[in-house]
Design a protein around this motif. Structure first.
Motif, PDB file in Angstrom:
ATOM      1  N   VAL A 173      48.251  50.966  77.948  1.00 47.18           N
ATOM      2  CA  VAL A 173      47.277  51.079  79.032  1.00 47.18           C
ATOM      3  C   VAL A 173      45.901  51.235  78.408  1.00 47.18           C
ATOM      4  O   VAL A 173      45.682  52.127  77.582  1.00 47.18           O
ATOM      5  N   ILE A 174      44.999  50.343  78.786  1.00 46.45           N
ATOM      6  CA  ILE A 174      43.613  50.400  78.335  1.00 46.45           C
ATOM      7  C   ILE A 174      42.783  50.775  79.558  1.00 46.45           C
ATOM      8  O   ILE A 174      42.715  50.005  80.520  1.00 46.45           O
ATOM      9  N   MET A 175      42.177  51.952  79.520  1.00 44.47           N
ATOM     10  CA  MET A 175      41.513  52.471  80.716  1.00 44.47           C
ATOM     11  C   MET A 175      40.096  52.934  80.426  1.00 44.47           C
ATOM     12  O   MET A 175      39.838  53.607  79.431  1.00 44.47           O
ATOM     13  N   TYR A 176      39.191  52.567  81.319  1.00 48.78           N
ATOM     14  CA  TYR A 176      37.840  53.127  81.302  1.00 48.78           C
ATOM     15  C   TYR A 176      37.810  54.204  82.372  1.00 48.78           C
ATOM     16  O   TYR A 176      38.037  53.921  83.553  1.00 48.78           O
ATOM     17  N   ASN A 177      37.534  55.442  81.978  1.00 49.77           N
ATOM     18  CA  ASN A 177      37.614  56.560  82.912  1.00 49.77           C
ATOM     19  C   ASN A 177      36.264  56.967  83.492  1.00 49.77           C
ATOM     20  O   ASN A 177      36.135  58.012  84.125  1.00 49.77           O
ATOM     21  N   GLY A 178      35.250  56.119  83.250  1.00 49.29           N
ATOM     22  CA  GLY A 178      33.912  56.417  83.732  1.00 49.29           C
ATOM     23  C   GLY A 178      32.999  56.913  82.635  1.00 49.29           C
ATOM     24  O   GLY A 178      31.775  57.008  82.809  1.00 49.29           O
ATOM     25  N   ASN A 179      33.591  57.177  81.470  1.00 49.01           N
ATOM     26  CA  ASN A 179      32.820  57.675  80.332  1.00 49.01           C
ATOM     27  C   ASN A 179      33.221  57.009  79.023  1.00 49.01           C
ATOM     28  O   ASN A 179      32.378  56.674  78.195  1.00 49.01           O
ATOM     29  N   GLU A 180      34.531  56.807  78.861  1.00 49.93           N
ATOM     30  CA  GLU A 180      35.027  56.220  77.621  1.00 49.93           C
ATOM     31  C   GLU A 180      36.245  55.347  77.890  1.00 49.93           C
ATOM     32  O   GLU A 180      36.893  55.470  78.932  1.00 49.93           O
ATOM     33  N   SER A 181      36.523  54.468  76.941  1.00 53.50           N
ATOM     34  CA  SER A 181      37.693  53.597  77.039  1.00 53.50           C
ATOM     35  C   SER A 181      38.818  54.225  76.226  1.00 53.50           C
ATOM     36  O   SER A 181      38.662  54.470  75.022  1.00 53.50           O
ATOM     37  N   VAL A 182      39.921  54.504  76.888  1.00 53.36           N
ATOM     38  CA  VAL A 182      41.053  55.163  76.225  1.00 53.36           C
ATOM     39  C   VAL A 182      42.235  54.207  76.157  1.00 53.36           C
ATOM     40  O   VAL A 182      42.379  53.311  76.997  1.00 53.36           O
ATOM     41  N   VAL A 183      43.057  54.396  75.147  1.00 54.91           N
ATOM     42  CA  VAL A 183      44.248  53.569  74.974  1.00 54.91           C
ATOM     43  C   VAL A 183      45.477  54.472  74.913  1.00 54.91           C
ATOM     44  O   VAL A 183      45.504  55.449  74.154  1.00 54.91           O
ATOM     45  N   TYR A 184      46.468  54.144  75.731  1.00 55.17           N
ATOM     46  CA  TYR A 184      47.752  54.839  75.727  1.00 55.17           C
ATOM     47  C   TYR A 184      48.833  53.846  75.305  1.00 55.17           C
ATOM     48  O   TYR A 184      48.801  52.682  75.701  1.00 55.17           O
ATOM     49  N   LYS A 185      49.773  54.332  74.522  1.00 54.50           N
ATOM     50  CA  LYS A 185      50.945  53.529  74.176  1.00 54.50           C
ATOM     51  C   LYS A 185      52.188  54.321  74.558  1.00 54.50           C
ATOM     52  O   LYS A 185      52.404  55.434  74.054  1.00 54.50           O
ATOM     53  N   ASN A 186      52.975  53.766  75.450  1.00 55.62           N
ATOM     54  CA  ASN A 186      54.187  54.424  75.932  1.00 55.62           C
ATOM     55  C   ASN A 186      53.920  55.861  76.380  1.00 55.62           C
ATOM     56  O   ASN A 186      54.701  56.777  76.122  1.00 55.62           O
ATOM     57  N   GLY A 187      52.781  56.056  77.043  1.00 53.15           N
ATOM     58  CA  GLY A 187      52.446  57.355  77.600  1.00 53.15           C
ATOM     59  C   GLY A 187      51.731  58.306  76.660  1.00 53.15           C
ATOM     60  O   GLY A 187      51.319  59.391  77.076  1.00 53.15           O
ATOM     61  N   THR A 188      51.568  57.914  75.395  1.00 56.27           N
ATOM     62  CA  THR A 188      50.883  58.760  74.410  1.00 56.27           C
ATOM     63  C   THR A 188      49.475  58.233  74.155  1.00 56.27           C
ATOM     64  O   THR A 188      49.296  57.044  73.889  1.00 56.27           O
ATOM     65  N   LYS A 189      48.507  59.115  74.236  1.00 59.31           N
ATOM     66  CA  LYS A 189      47.114  58.718  74.027  1.00 59.31           C
ATOM     67  C   LYS A 189      46.869  58.435  72.551  1.00 59.31           C
ATOM     68  O   LYS A 189      47.099  59.288  71.690  1.00 59.31           O
ATOM     69  N   LYS A 190      46.383  57.225  72.250  1.00 59.82           N
ATOM     70  CA  LYS A 190      46.134  56.826  70.875  1.00 59.82           C
ATOM     71  C   LYS A 190      44.694  57.112  70.431  1.00 59.82           C
ATOM     72  O   LYS A 190      44.427  57.268  69.249  1.00 59.82           O
ATOM     73  N   GLY A 191      43.783  57.160  71.387  1.00 56.46           N
ATOM     74  CA  GLY A 191      42.390  57.425  71.045  1.00 56.46           C
ATOM     75  C   GLY A 191      41.456  56.907  72.114  1.00 56.46           C
ATOM     76  O   GLY A 191      41.890  56.379  73.134  1.00 56.46           O
ATOM     77  N   SER A 192      40.163  57.062  71.872  1.00 60.68           N
ATOM     78  CA  SER A 192      39.174  56.630  72.854  1.00 60.68           C
ATOM     79  C   SER A 192      37.904  56.152  72.161  1.00 60.68           C
ATOM     80  O   SER A 192      37.628  56.515  71.010  1.00 60.68           O
ATOM     81  N   VAL A 193      37.151  55.340  72.884  1.00 58.84           N
ATOM     82  CA  VAL A 193      35.863  54.823  72.394  1.00 58.84           C
ATOM     83  C   VAL A 193      34.837  55.007  73.501  1.00 58.84           C
ATOM     84  O   VAL A 193      35.051  54.547  74.621  1.00 58.84           O
ATOM     85  N   GLU A 194      33.749  55.682  73.197  1.00 61.23           N
ATOM     86  CA  GLU A 194      32.741  55.971  74.205  1.00 61.23           C
ATOM     87  C   GLU A 194      31.837  54.768  74.470  1.00 61.23           C
ATOM     88  O   GLU A 194      31.707  53.869  73.650  1.00 61.23           O
ATOM     89  N   GLY A 195      31.221  54.791  75.648  1.00 64.53           N
ATOM     90  CA  GLY A 195      30.167  53.828  75.934  1.00 64.53           C
ATOM     91  C   GLY A 195      30.477  52.795  76.998  1.00 64.53           C
ATOM     92  O   GLY A 195      31.568  52.220  77.020  1.00 64.53           O
ATOM     93  N   TYR A 196      29.488  52.591  77.863  1.00 61.98           N
ATOM     94  CA  TYR A 196      29.612  51.607  78.939  1.00 61.98           C
ATOM     95  C   TYR A 196      29.552  50.184  78.400  1.00 61.98           C
ATOM     96  O   TYR A 196      30.287  49.303  78.868  1.00 61.98           O
ATOM     97  N   GLU A 197      28.706  49.936  77.398  1.00 61.43           N
ATOM     98  CA  GLU A 197      28.596  48.583  76.833  1.00 61.43           C
ATOM     99  C   GLU A 197      29.916  48.161  76.185  1.00 61.43           C
ATOM    100  O   GLU A 197      30.326  47.002  76.291  1.00 61.43           O
ATOM    101  N   PHE A 198      30.572  49.107  75.525  1.00 59.44           N
ATOM    102  CA  PHE A 198      31.870  48.781  74.934  1.00 59.44           C
ATOM    103  C   PHE A 198      32.883  48.506  76.029  1.00 59.44           C
ATOM    104  O   PHE A 198      33.706  47.601  75.904  1.00 59.44           O
ATOM    105  N   LYS A 199      32.824  49.293  77.102  1.00 60.84           N
ATOM    106  CA  LYS A 199      33.733  49.074  78.234  1.00 60.84           C
ATOM    107  C   LYS A 199      33.613  47.650  78.742  1.00 60.84           C
ATOM    108  O   LYS A 199      34.610  46.965  79.013  1.00 60.84           O
ATOM    109  N   LYS A 200      32.381  47.173  78.895  1.00 57.48           N
ATOM    110  CA  LYS A 200      32.175  45.801  79.395  1.00 57.48           C
ATOM    111  C   LYS A 200      32.808  44.783  78.451  1.00 57.48           C
ATOM    112  O   LYS A 200      33.383  43.786  78.895  1.00 57.48           O
ATOM    113  N   ALA A 201      32.695  45.037  77.153  1.00 58.21           N
ATOM    114  CA  ALA A 201      33.253  44.102  76.172  1.00 58.21           C
ATOM    115  C   ALA A 201      34.772  44.092  76.208  1.00 58.21           C
ATOM    116  O   ALA A 201      35.401  43.031  76.187  1.00 58.21           O
TER     117      ALA A 201
END
Length: 202
Positions: free
Chosen positions: A152-180
């Protein structure tokens, strides 16, 4: 006496009939509910997604294909349904893309290469300003990928987070990155137009 017995049989028959009708109704209703489920390439696609404190609704789903092979099912979850990919890319609302891996052909290196290609397309080959963030994002896919894995690749309004099989792998901040990153699947130039159309409910 005979009349009483007849009335008893009639009442018993009526009672049985009502039970049969009720049972039949339950069976039909269950069948209708089953048919109402969204199934794409053998994957049951959930109508709702609750994550990161956000409640999102399924917008649409499609299949990522390559050389006539189904690689994964992509599902788009939004706060408000739309058929405009650019509207979702530009929005600052929460959004999520779920990837159900359906092929054993997908490896970590192939996924990272596909992500690279996606960023090239979504940024019109201008990845340099986002290089550090893109490299961090790609690291979330370093572990072995198996058929049946769910990302699951999700933008939560602040950062883009990645989950794999329900486990959070990490996040990347920024709206410009979200758009990309969302633009990989929904931007003007994408890796799979049919998948994009499916996600947009077209």
């Amino acid at each position: 006496m005979k009349s009483t017995n007849q009335e008893h049989k009639t009442k018993k028959f009526t009672l049985v009939s009502k039970k049969q009708v009720l049972t039949l109704f339950v069976v039909v209703l269950s069948a209708l509910n089953l048919n109402a489920q969204t199934i794409v390439s053998g994957v049951k696609v959930d109508d709702k997604l609750s994550l990161e404190g956000k409640d999102l609704t399924l917008n649409g789903a499609g299949i990522r294909e390559k050389l006539w092979m189904d690689l994964y099912v992509g599902s788009l979850y939004v706060t408000k349904k739309t058929t405009s990919g650019q509207e979702i890319v530009d929005s600052k609302d929460a959004v999520a893309i779920k990837l159900n891996i359906t092929s054993g052909m997908i490896t970590s290196s192939k996924m990272i290469n596909a992500v690279n290609e996606g960023f090239e397309k979504s940024t019109n080959k201008n990845t340099a300003p986002l290089k550090t963030k893109i490299d961090k994002f790609k690291s979330f896919f370093n572990d072995k990928i198996n058929k049946g894995d769910v990302f699951v690749i999700m933008y939560n309004g602040n950062e883009s987070v990645v989950y794999k099989n329900g486990t959070k792998k990490g996040s990347v901040e920024g709206y410009e990155f979200k758009k990309a990153v969302i633009g990989i699947w929904l931007g003007k130039t994408v890796v799979d137009e049919d998948l994009k159309a499916g996600m947009l409910g077209k």
